[in-house]
Design a protein around this motif. Structure first.
Motif, PDB file in Angstrom:
ATOM      1  N   LEU A  32      -2.035 -11.267   9.797  1.00  0.00           N
ATOM      2  CA  LEU A  32      -0.696 -10.708   9.641  1.00  0.00           C
ATOM      3  C   LEU A  32      -0.553 -10.194   8.214  1.00  0.00           C
ATOM      4  CD1 LEU A  32       1.267 -13.645  11.301  1.00  0.00           C
ATOM      5  CD2 LEU A  32       1.080 -11.346  12.265  1.00  0.00           C
ATOM      6  N   MET A  33       0.245  -9.184   8.011  1.00  0.00           N
ATOM      7  CA  MET A  33       0.468  -8.627   6.683  1.00  0.00           C
ATOM      8  C   MET A  33      -0.859  -8.256   6.005  1.00  0.00           C
ATOM      9  SD  MET A  33       3.528 -11.206   5.410  1.00  0.00           S
ATOM     10  CE  MET A  33       4.149 -10.121   4.104  1.00  0.00           C
ATOM     11  N   GLY A  34      -1.841  -7.887   6.828  1.00  0.00           N
ATOM     12  CA  GLY A  34      -3.140  -7.509   6.300  1.00  0.00           C
ATOM     13  C   GLY A  34      -3.922  -8.669   5.737  1.00  0.00           C
ATOM     14  N   ALA A  35      -3.573  -9.901   6.095  1.00  0.00           N
ATOM     15  CA  ALA A  35      -4.208 -11.080   5.522  1.00  0.00           C
ATOM     16  C   ALA A  35      -4.388 -12.155   6.594  1.00  0.00           C
ATOM     17  CB  ALA A  35      -3.367 -11.620   4.367  1.00  0.00           C
ATOM     18  N   ARG A  36      -5.202 -13.131   6.273  1.00  0.00           N
ATOM     19  CA  ARG A  36      -5.397 -14.260   7.178  1.00  0.00           C
ATOM     20  C   ARG A  36      -4.267 -15.269   6.992  1.00  0.00           C
ATOM     21  NH1 ARG A  36     -10.636 -18.212   8.117  1.00  0.00           N
ATOM     22  NH2 ARG A  36      -9.463 -20.052   8.788  1.00  0.00           N
ATOM     23  N   PHE A  37      -3.623 -15.645   8.089  1.00  0.00           N
ATOM     24  CA  PHE A  37      -2.615 -16.698   8.093  1.00  0.00           C
ATOM     25  C   PHE A  37      -3.108 -17.846   8.969  1.00  0.00           C
ATOM     26  CE2 PHE A  37       0.208 -13.797   6.121  1.00  0.00           C
ATOM     27  CZ  PHE A  37       1.350 -14.493   5.706  1.00  0.00           C
ATOM     28  N   ASP A  38      -3.009 -19.061   8.425  1.00  0.00           N
ATOM     29  CA  ASP A  38      -3.327 -20.266   9.181  1.00  0.00           C
ATOM     30  C   ASP A  38      -2.057 -21.099   9.329  1.00  0.00           C
ATOM     31  OD1 ASP A  38      -6.497 -20.493   9.392  1.00  0.00           O
ATOM     32  OD2 ASP A  38      -6.008 -19.679   7.422  1.00  0.00           O
ATOM     33  N   PHE A  39      -1.718 -21.414  10.571  1.00  0.00           N
ATOM     34  CA  PHE A  39      -0.518 -22.195  10.860  1.00  0.00           C
ATOM     35  C   PHE A  39      -0.936 -23.557  11.413  1.00  0.00           C
ATOM     36  CE2 PHE A  39       0.553 -17.733  11.402  1.00  0.00           C
ATOM     37  CZ  PHE A  39       1.747 -17.605  10.703  1.00  0.00           C
ATOM     38  N   THR A  40      -0.427 -24.616  10.818  1.00  0.00           N
ATOM     39  CA  THR A  40      -0.621 -25.967  11.338  1.00  0.00           C
ATOM     40  C   THR A  40       0.750 -26.594  11.522  1.00  0.00           C
ATOM     41  OG1 THR A  40      -2.756 -26.271  10.233  1.00  0.00           O
ATOM     42  CG2 THR A  40      -1.562 -28.263  10.895  1.00  0.00           C
ATOM     43  N   ARG A  51       4.254 -23.648  20.609  1.00  0.00           N
ATOM     44  CA  ARG A  51       5.449 -22.794  20.669  1.00  0.00           C
ATOM     45  C   ARG A  51       6.040 -22.570  19.282  1.00  0.00           C
ATOM     46  NH1 ARG A  51       8.390 -25.408  26.058  1.00  0.00           N
ATOM     47  NH2 ARG A  51       7.194 -24.220  27.611  1.00  0.00           N
ATOM     48  N   TYR A  52       6.015 -23.597  18.451  1.00  0.00           N
ATOM     49  CA  TYR A  52       6.532 -23.433  17.087  1.00  0.00           C
ATOM     50  C   TYR A  52       5.625 -22.536  16.259  1.00  0.00           C
ATOM     51  CZ  TYR A  52      10.277 -26.808  17.761  1.00  0.00           C
ATOM     52  OH  TYR A  52      11.422 -27.434  18.184  1.00  0.00           O
ATOM     53  N   ILE A  53       4.336 -22.582  16.522  1.00  0.00           N
ATOM     54  CA  ILE A  53       3.427 -21.639  15.856  1.00  0.00           C
ATOM     55  C   ILE A  53       3.776 -20.214  16.269  1.00  0.00           C
ATOM     56  CG2 ILE A  53       1.035 -20.822  15.732  1.00  0.00           C
ATOM     57  CD1 ILE A  53       0.155 -23.759  15.825  1.00  0.00           C
ATOM     58  N   ASP A  54       4.068 -20.010  17.566  1.00  0.00           N
ATOM     59  CA  ASP A  54       4.504 -18.687  18.030  1.00  0.00           C
ATOM     60  C   ASP A  54       5.743 -18.224  17.258  1.00  0.00           C
ATOM     61  OD1 ASP A  54       2.476 -18.546  19.917  1.00  0.00           O
ATOM     62  OD2 ASP A  54       3.739 -19.294  21.561  1.00  0.00           O
ATOM     63  N   THR A  55       6.673 -19.145  17.025  1.00  0.00           N
ATOM     64  CA  THR A  55       7.891 -18.807  16.285  1.00  0.00           C
ATOM     65  C   THR A  55       7.564 -18.367  14.863  1.00  0.00           C
ATOM     66  OG1 THR A  55       9.171 -20.389  17.596  1.00  0.00           O
ATOM     67  CG2 THR A  55      10.120 -19.691  15.497  1.00  0.00           C
ATOM     68  N   CYS A  56       6.650 -19.076  14.224  1.00  0.00           N
ATOM     69  CA  CYS A  56       6.239 -18.715  12.860  1.00  0.00           C
ATOM     70  C   CYS A  56       5.571 -17.348  12.828  1.00  0.00           C
ATOM     71  CB  CYS A  56       5.287 -19.768  12.298  1.00  0.00           C
ATOM     72  SG  CYS A  56       6.058 -21.337  11.881  1.00  0.00           S
ATOM     73  N   ILE A  57       4.709 -17.083  13.785  1.00  0.00           N
ATOM     74  CA  ILE A  57       4.030 -15.787  13.839  1.00  0.00           C
ATOM     75  C   ILE A  57       5.043 -14.664  14.008  1.00  0.00           C
ATOM     76  CG2 ILE A  57       2.487 -14.364  15.260  1.00  0.00           C
ATOM     77  CD1 ILE A  57       0.845 -16.924  15.767  1.00  0.00           C
ATOM     78  N   ALA A  58       6.035 -14.887  14.862  1.00  0.00           N
ATOM     79  CA  ALA A  58       7.070 -13.870  15.064  1.00  0.00           C
ATOM     80  C   ALA A  58       7.846 -13.628  13.775  1.00  0.00           C
ATOM     81  CB  ALA A  58       8.015 -14.303  16.179  1.00  0.00           C
ATOM     82  N   GLU A  59       8.096 -14.678  12.995  1.00  0.00           N
ATOM     83  CA  GLU A  59       8.837 -14.526  11.744  1.00  0.00           C
ATOM     84  C   GLU A  59       8.031 -13.736  10.709  1.00  0.00           C
ATOM     85  OE1 GLU A  59      11.871 -15.132   8.759  1.00  0.00           O
ATOM     86  OE2 GLU A  59      11.731 -14.798  10.921  1.00  0.00           O
ATOM     87  N   VAL A  60       6.750 -14.046  10.585  1.00  0.00           N
ATOM     88  CA  VAL A  60       5.922 -13.297   9.631  1.00  0.00           C
ATOM     89  C   VAL A  60       5.815 -11.835  10.064  1.00  0.00           C
ATOM     90  CG1 VAL A  60       3.643 -13.104   8.540  1.00  0.00           C
ATOM     91  CG2 VAL A  60       4.631 -15.362   8.967  1.00  0.00           C
ATOM     92  N   SER A  61       5.694 -11.593  11.353  1.00  0.00           N
ATOM     93  CA  SER A  61       5.627 -10.212  11.854  1.00  0.00           C
ATOM     94  C   SER A  61       6.922  -9.465  11.537  1.00  0.00           C
ATOM     95  CB  SER A  61       5.379 -10.209  13.364  1.00  0.00           C
ATOM     96  OG  SER A  61       4.125 -10.786  13.673  1.00  0.00           O
ATOM     97  N   ARG A  62       8.044 -10.144  11.680  1.00  0.00           N
ATOM     98  CA  ARG A  62       9.331  -9.524  11.349  1.00  0.00           C
ATOM     99  C   ARG A  62       9.379  -9.118   9.879  1.00  0.00           C
ATOM    100  NH1 ARG A  62      13.881 -10.604   8.869  1.00  0.00           N
ATOM    101  NH2 ARG A  62      13.131 -12.663   8.205  1.00  0.00           N
ATOM    102  N   ILE A  63       8.953 -10.015   9.003  1.00  0.00           N
ATOM    103  CA  ILE A  63       8.948  -9.723   7.567  1.00  0.00           C
ATOM    104  C   ILE A  63       7.981  -8.595   7.251  1.00  0.00           C
ATOM    105  CG2 ILE A  63       8.360 -10.678   5.294  1.00  0.00           C
ATOM    106  CD1 ILE A  63       9.325 -13.420   6.412  1.00  0.00           C
TER     107      ILE A  63
END
Length: 334
Positions: A32-40, A51-63
């Motif tokens: 995301l944002m041209g970079a590697r994101f790791d969500f735990t 599901r909460y990881i999905d929420t975080c991914i959606a937020e970073v995509s929005r930004i």
């Protein structure tokens, strides 16, 4: 797709589902944002964590669609396209992020400057650069850099770049902002623990499922792939800026990707700066600034922010730490 090599922090953690507890941890990596994101995310069950990881991914995509300067339709790209022409109306979120960036520019005497993006065409770190840029080219680009030429109108919610050819770019600062946003969003939803790591800009909260602190590995900038120390992460954010992973070599000399906005040339003196503190956004601004400012000015800056600590590594292979960082205690190499 660009994949910045900024990340120099390696998470060292044990993700456990313990008998007798109701917590599990799940991790996912995405670009995301041209970079590697790791969500735990640590949650009551695997499905909830995912599901909460999905929420975080959606937020970073929005930004990303607000501030990514390489997406033509983003608000920041529109600001850049109208440089020297007209103000551009932006969301309050983008306006306030820009205001915070300008304040850091003021506090660091311009060592940090989001308008450095005008330098991107001068220094290339994709393997295509084979000779030094001319002094004329560097000076022409520098003439387009200067946070004082960014005009923010809070009443109209607009941003205007005074000079034609100016650009702003949030880069890794945006990644730090996104990781902070995800952390705060998860805390507001009752999630007790997790990590969001955006290419080395890391926001954490809570503890591992076994109750231990999250830990962070500090890379040895002189031995690629090795760790110098492993520290318990008691603050909520950590960021490293360094010159040892993304650079070019010309005429036998190494040039880092961290540019001094005042000169237009890569910063020298420090090989890496790691900053710990409450906010990844601010830690990122500090780590980048200190790479440009140097050791003494960097320590002086952080003394104004007692919640932040740092580790600096100089070009001559010396390690320096601010008050409260016990690096020797956690060394894995002698």
């Amino acid at each position: 797709m660009r994949l910045p090599l900024r990340a120099s922090l390696l998470m060292v953690c044990t993700l456990l589902s313990l008998a007798g507890t109701a917590q599990v941890a799940r991790t996912r990596m995405v670009v995301l944002m041209g970079a590697r994101f790791d969500f735990t995310i640590v949650a009551a069950d695997s499905l909830s964590a995912e599901r909460y990881i999905d929420t975080c991914i959606a937020e970073v995509s929005r930004i990303e669609f607000l501030i990514s300067d390489w997406k033509p339709a983003s608000q920041v790209s529109q600001v850049n396209q109208q440089a020297g022409i007209a103000p551009v109306k932006v969301d309050r979120e983008v306006l306030e992020l820009t205001e915070r960036a300008i304040r850091i520019s003021e506090q660091t005497g311009g060592a940090f400057d989001i308008s450095f993006a005008a330098m991107e065409k001068i220094w290339k770190y994709d393997g295509s650069m084979t000779q030094m840029p001319t002094e004329e080219a560097v000076m022409k680009a520098v003439s387009k850099v200067g946070y004082r030429n960014i005009v923010v109108d809070r009443e109209r919610s607009t941003i205007f770049l005074k000079l034609p050819g100016m650009k702003i770019g949030f880069g890794a600062l945006g990644e730090g902002y996104a990781t902070d946003r995800c952390r705060d969003m998860m805390i507001s939803r009752g999630i007790k623990a997790g990590i969001v790591n955006g290419s080395g800009d890391m926001s954490t909260w809570g503890r591992q499922p076994d109750g231990s602190h999250w830990t962070v590995g500090i890379s040895d900038p002189f031995e690629r792939g090795d760790l110098y120390a492993v520290l318990p992460l008691r603050t909520s954010a950590v960021v490293t800026s360094g010159s040892y992973e993304k650079y070019i070599e010309l005429n036998g000399k190494r040039y880092s990707h961290i540019i001094n906005p005042a000169t237009g040339y890569p910063a020298t003196g420090l090989m890496s700066v790691t900053v710990f503190g409450p906010s990844a956004e601010l830690a990122n601004a500090f780590s980048t600034s200190i790479m440009v400012m140097g050791k003494e000015a960097g320590f002086k800056l952080l003394r104004q922010y007692p919640d932040y600590r740092c580790i600096m590594v100089s070009d001559d292979k010396k390690f320096y730490t601010s008050r409260g960082v016990h690096l020797k205690r956690y060394r894995v190499k002698t």
